[in-house]
Motif scaffolding. Structure first.
Motif, PDB file in Angstrom:
ATOM      1  N   ALA A  41     -12.910  12.643  -2.470  1.00  0.00           N
ATOM      2  CA  ALA A  41     -11.785  12.794  -1.760  1.00  0.00           C
ATOM      3  C   ALA A  41     -10.757  11.725  -2.106  1.00  0.00           C
ATOM      4  O   ALA A  41      -9.566  11.714  -1.774  1.00  0.00           O
ATOM      5  CB  ALA A  41     -11.988  12.461  -0.373  1.00  0.00           C
ATOM      6  N   ASN A  42     -11.211  10.560  -2.730  1.00  0.00           N
ATOM      7  CA  ASN A  42     -10.223   9.490  -3.165  1.00  0.00           C
ATOM      8  C   ASN A  42      -9.283   9.709  -4.121  1.00  0.00           C
ATOM      9  O   ASN A  42      -8.381   9.164  -4.227  1.00  0.00           O
ATOM     10  CB  ASN A  42     -11.090   8.368  -3.816  1.00  0.00           C
ATOM     11  N   ARG A  43      -9.331  11.017  -4.879  1.00  0.00           N
ATOM     12  CA  ARG A  43      -8.587  11.554  -5.919  1.00  0.00           C
ATOM     13  C   ARG A  43      -7.308  11.999  -5.021  1.00  0.00           C
ATOM     14  O   ARG A  43      -6.209  12.120  -5.682  1.00  0.00           O
ATOM     15  CB  ARG A  43      -9.006  12.646  -6.717  1.00  0.00           C
ATOM     16  N   ASP A  45      -6.101  10.665  -2.287  1.00  0.00           N
ATOM     17  CA  ASP A  45      -5.606   9.675  -1.047  1.00  0.00           C
ATOM     18  C   ASP A  45      -4.099  10.087  -0.954  1.00  0.00           C
ATOM     19  O   ASP A  45      -3.360  10.020  -1.843  1.00  0.00           O
ATOM     20  CB  ASP A  45      -5.993   8.446  -1.611  1.00  0.00           C
ATOM     21  N   LYS A  46      -3.630   9.794   0.115  1.00  0.00           N
ATOM     22  CA  LYS A  46      -2.061  10.021   0.632  1.00  0.00           C
ATOM     23  C   LYS A  46      -1.572  11.300  -0.049  1.00  0.00           C
ATOM     24  O   LYS A  46      -0.556  11.545  -0.049  1.00  0.00           O
ATOM     25  CB  LYS A  46      -1.291   8.762   0.067  1.00  0.00           C
ATOM     26  N   SER A  95       2.551  14.986  -2.197  1.00  0.00           N
ATOM     27  CA  SER A  95       2.067  13.731  -2.598  1.00  0.00           C
ATOM     28  C   SER A  95       3.207  12.629  -1.833  1.00  0.00           C
ATOM     29  O   SER A  95       4.220  12.490  -1.929  1.00  0.00           O
ATOM     30  CB  SER A  95       2.074  13.542  -3.804  1.00  0.00           C
ATOM     31  N   ALA A  99       0.573   7.877  -3.251  1.00  0.00           N
ATOM     32  CA  ALA A  99      -0.215   8.732  -3.965  1.00  0.00           C
ATOM     33  C   ALA A  99      -0.028   8.400  -5.567  1.00  0.00           C
ATOM     34  O   ALA A  99       1.039   8.283  -6.012  1.00  0.00           O
ATOM     35  CB  ALA A  99       0.115  10.084  -3.597  1.00  0.00           C
ATOM     36  N   ALA A 159      -5.127  16.413   5.511  1.00  0.00           N
ATOM     37  CA  ALA A 159      -5.278  15.921   4.176  1.00  0.00           C
ATOM     38  C   ALA A 159      -5.835  17.097   3.235  1.00  0.00           C
ATOM     39  O   ALA A 159      -6.452  17.670   3.496  1.00  0.00           O
ATOM     40  CB  ALA A 159      -6.531  14.706   4.177  1.00  0.00           C
ATOM     41  N   ALA A 161      -7.938  16.803   0.833  1.00  0.00           N
ATOM     42  CA  ALA A 161      -9.458  16.759   0.861  1.00  0.00           C
ATOM     43  C   ALA A 161      -9.925  17.517   2.023  1.00  0.00           C
ATOM     44  O   ALA A 161     -10.956  18.178   1.700  1.00  0.00           O
ATOM     45  CB  ALA A 161      -9.790  15.606   0.748  1.00  0.00           C
ATOM     46  N   ASN A 167     -14.591  16.782   0.617  1.00  0.00           N
ATOM     47  CA  ASN A 167     -15.026  15.781   0.962  1.00  0.00           C
ATOM     48  C   ASN A 167     -16.546  15.739   0.514  1.00  0.00           C
ATOM     49  O   ASN A 167     -17.369  15.820   1.100  1.00  0.00           O
ATOM     50  CB  ASN A 167     -15.100  15.470   2.472  1.00  0.00           C
TER      51      ASN A 167
END
Length: 814
Positions: A41-43, A45-46, A95, A99, A159, A161, A167
């Motif tokens: 999920a960090n890929r 973010d925002k 994004s 992001a 989000a 993700a 996730n």
């Protein structure tokens, strides 16, 4: 290899509070090396889902539009976008500022900021799939196509993700750490290992059962190369996208989803570690035969590579010929086609070494071959078949099995090993109870019977293809399950009674230090294979040179029998950067002649030696100067490295050298190498344009280190010594060795003469034809007094007379 933690959880129930760092650490210490743990999920973010409320034309750009986008924060955002498929009501990936994306899916990552595009403020960015790393999961038909998320019924502001259920945690495993563990090349295998480590229950994959009766048949001609082959004929299918969950999981671990039929086979391989394949049933004539290929048979693979097969290749065939390269890749003609409605599912097991040879032979390693070559157990076919049929029924509810055949003639025998418990305790260095040992092995699927001090162990099928074969393997299983961290460090004592002198090893190191430190040469390391260009230029003959059966490139098929071709290649590469340099290499060379292994008399190996070679290259210095430097390096080598000295003779010219400037190198009466000027033709063939190159190569196994020092102390001269230079004319063919022997030989020219040294050689207009002028420095002195000029002249006169008599020297007059 990449693994999805959520996928692993399909087979083992990990506690919700599982510490992922501890999981990665435990796997690394006890099973396989976890190189990285990524929170997927960090890929994203925002990045959120946005809903387009309105679209307006950009006032100052024909290809841009201004979108009114709801991103769920209560405020409609203006976002300028050049997408060609924008529509009102469309869900898109937005994004937000902060992001990280890649413009058009290329280049370095960039951080999104609020900006003005052609004068219009724009909040964030509406993204194409490739710009946020989803290009393989959502392939775009055109470059300017925006990612359409309208099929995902989620509110604006969700989000990305969460919307795409990304996730997940991705574990990246070092492939080298599980080369000998074929059971771990799939999610189910890793789940089994985790279940054993934490004493959790592993969910069983129930076997597939069918009562289909048909004349569908599979024929296996070579049961050693193909121990098992299951074929299932299936109707009621078509080419369509797989469910998003299946596509997503395939993408997460590094593969690309294609269509449901292909994705089922890839998904099952990633789940169980057993590759599967599907043929278009209408393209298979008669029935499937697994056999060796015939020499010169041809096969066009799925990747459009056409192969000319040999009899060592195993192929899947029908009545018309090969349809697949067994265990490696399917054929283009008979695999899944856009019109496919019937398939034959292949779930098979192939012998590992044959698959490895074939994949290397055609430079065609695939996800399937990389698993088969690790030696998968045939019993795993049952798991792969069960999952395959489960997914066919889920994706195609009307699917019908019309044919089934399971040929398993060469059954796997489970490994059985006897282990003495006293031996085991001694090797472990720790006492474990019999119950502890039994429990730890049974968690891994072993069957254990203990009778007194003896233990009989039967390995599970998935560990019986070579992984578990000796009692030490059983000891390793017990040790890792106990936990390597739980073994206490035990200090041990030892004593050194005498030094171990390895004169030959010390000599090689001394030579390398001498060349690098005292002579200022640069050491290089080259590959053991040679480029054909330099082989043909330098060696000029490949007789006795070993060839690789699977070279890294077509022009790199020869293994080095000399260091000089690769040194010449290094000179060529360095010529563009330097106009004066010297390099050397010490390495092993190989010859196509056999010798008996010192470790096994029944084993015959190619002959191997070690050599030292060097190159002196310059475009600024004269050839004479360069040659003397190289010769001086060799002459002084013995003095500084404590070995027997070299002598130089002209006996046999190297094929690569100039016709005049070359010498053979001897130790006593044995020729151990050669040196010389690289000929102009050879240099040009190597691509060396402006450099003069002096090469040398010596057989380091023939060098003879001195057992003890023979140096003798000599007093420094108490009285002054005089250097007396004299120039004399000699015949052009007279060598310095002949001149030196005449002066300093057994009958020295004069008692007060201490040394004679070469200074210079001249050939020019002032020197008669056929002659050369050599300048010699005579060192003259007495241990008893300071010599007068008359005494010095007398010694010089004696030397001149001796030179005239012995080698025809004439005093040069101006």
């Amino acid at each position: 290899m990449k693994l999805s933690l959520s996928w692993i959880k399909d087979y083992v129930d990990l506690p919700e509070d599982t510490d992922l760092k501890k999981l990665a650490y435990d796997l690394t210490m006890d099973t396989v090396e976890v190189e990285d743990v990524e929170f997927l999920a960090n890929r994203f973010d925002k990045m959120v889902v946005g809903v387009i409320e309105a679209i307006e034309q950009h006032p100052d750009a024909d290809k841009l539009r201004v979108c009114k986008v709801d991103i769920g924060d209560g405020e409609i955002k203006n976002i300028v976008c050049g997408g060609i498929n924008l529509e009102v009501g469309m869900r898109v990936a937005v994004s937000c500022p902060g992001a990280v994306v890649r413009w058009h899916g290329e280049g370095e990552p960039v951080v999104i900021k609020n900006a003005k595009l052609r004068g219009v403020p724009s909040y964030g960015m509406i993204c194409a799939s490739s710009e946020i790393g989803l290009g393989d999961l959502f392939p775009a038909k055109e470059e300017a196509e925006i990612l359409d998320l309208s099929d995902f019924d989620v509110p604006a502001g969700t989000a990305i993700a969460d919307a795409l259920d990304l996730n997940d945690v991705i574990l990246e495993i070092d492939n080298k750490s599980m080369t000998n563990r074929p059971d771990l090349w799939g999610h189910y295998g890793i789940a089994r290992e985790i279940a054993a480590l934490y004493n959790l229950k592993l969910k069983e994959i129930k076997p597939f059962e069918t009562d289909v009766q048909s004349d569908f048949n599979v024929e296996i001609d070579d049961t050693v190369r193909c121990p098992r082959y299951i074929g299932v004929q299936i109707e009621g299918v078509n080419v369509k996208p797989a469910p998003f969950k299946m596509q997503s999981r395939i993408w997460r671990v590094g593969m690309r989803p294609i269509n449901a039929l292909v994705d089922i086979t890839n998904y099952v391989m990633l789940a169980t570690g057993n590759p599967t394949h599907a043929f278009d049933a209408t393209q298979i004539e008669d029935h499937i035969v697994v056999r060796r290929a015939k020499d010169n048979e041809r096969l066009l693979l799925l990747n459009d590579k056409e192969l000319e097969l040999c009899s060592d290749d195993l192929v899947i065939t029908d009545a018309c010929g090969p349809v697949a390269l067994a265990g490696v890749m399917g054929g283009a003609k008979d695999s899944i086609l856009p019109t496919t409605e019937q398939v034959i599912l292949e779930v098979a097991n192939f012998e590992s070494t044959g698959i490895r040879r074939t994949a290397l032979r055609y430079d065609n390693r695939t996800e399937a071959s990389s698993r088969y070559e690790k030696a998968i157990d045939p019993e795993r076919c049952d798991q792969a078949l069960s999952l395959s049929m489960q997914y066919f029924k889920e994706i195609y509810p009307e699917v019908k099995v019309t044919g089934y055949c399971d040929k398993y003639e060469n059954r796997l025998k489970r490994a059985e090993i006897d282990v003495n418990l006293t031996w085991l305790e001694k090797r472990l260095g720790k006492h474990l109870t019999n119950e502890d040992i039994r429990n730890k092995l049974e968690l891994l699927g072993f069957e254990v019977a203990i009778n007194g001090e003896d233990m009989h162990v039967i390995a599970p099928t998935w560990r019986s293809t070579g992984d578990i074969s000796i009692k030490d393997d059983v000891m390793e299983e017990v040790a890792r399950m106990y936990g390597y961290d739980n073994f206490e460090a035990t200090p041990f004592t030892t004593s050194f009674e005498s030094a171990i002198n390895q004169k030959d090893k010390d000599l090689v190191r001394n030579i390398k230090e001498y060349l690098a430190i005292r002579c200022g040469m640069q050491e290089v390391y080259t590959y053991p294979w040679m480029n054909d260009t330099y082989v043909n230029a330098v060696l000029q003959d490949t007789e006795g040179v070993l060839k690789l059966s699977t070279p890294p490139a077509p022009n790199l098929k020869y293994i080095r029998s000399s260091l000089l071709p690769n040194l010449c290649e290094a000179v060529t590469k360095n010529e563009r950067y330097f106009d004066d340099f010297s390099i050397f290499e010490e390495a092993q060379v190989f010859y196509d002649r056999n010798y008996t292994s010192p470790y096994d008399e029944t084993e015959s190996l190619p002959e191997q030696k070690r050599k030292i070679a060097g190159a002196f290259a310059s475009s600024t210095r004269k050839i004479e100067t360069l040659f003397r430097e190289a010769k001086g390096v060799l002459e002084y080598m013995s003095r500084y490295t404590h070995m027997e000295a070299f002598t130089f003779k002209k006996e046999e010219k190297p094929v690569w050298s100039d016709n005049v400037v070359w010498m053979n190198i001897y130790v006593q009466d044995e020729c151990i190498g050669e040196m010389g000027l690289l000929s102009k033709k050879v240099a040009l063939d190597c691509g060396i344009k402006n450099l003069s190159v002096i090469l040398f190569e010596i057989d380091s196994t023939m060098l003879k280190p001195l057992i003890s020092r023979t140096n003798k102390f000599e007093h420094l001269a108490e009285y002054p010594e005089t250097d007396y230079d004299v120039s004399m004319l000699f015949d052009v063919n007279t060598t310095w060795n002949e001149i030196y022997d005449a002066i300093m030989g057994p009958k020295k020219a004069a008692a007060l003469l201490k040394e004679a040294a070469f200074i210079d050689e001249y050939r020019g207009k002032q020197v008669p034809a056929g002659k050369k002028s050599v300048t010699i420095r005579l060192t003259i002195g007495s241990p008893e007094k300071t010599l007068t000029s008359e005494e010095i002249e007398k010694v010089a006169s004696q030397v001149l007379s001796k030179l005239n008599k012995k080698v025809g020297g004439e005093l040069r007059t101006q």
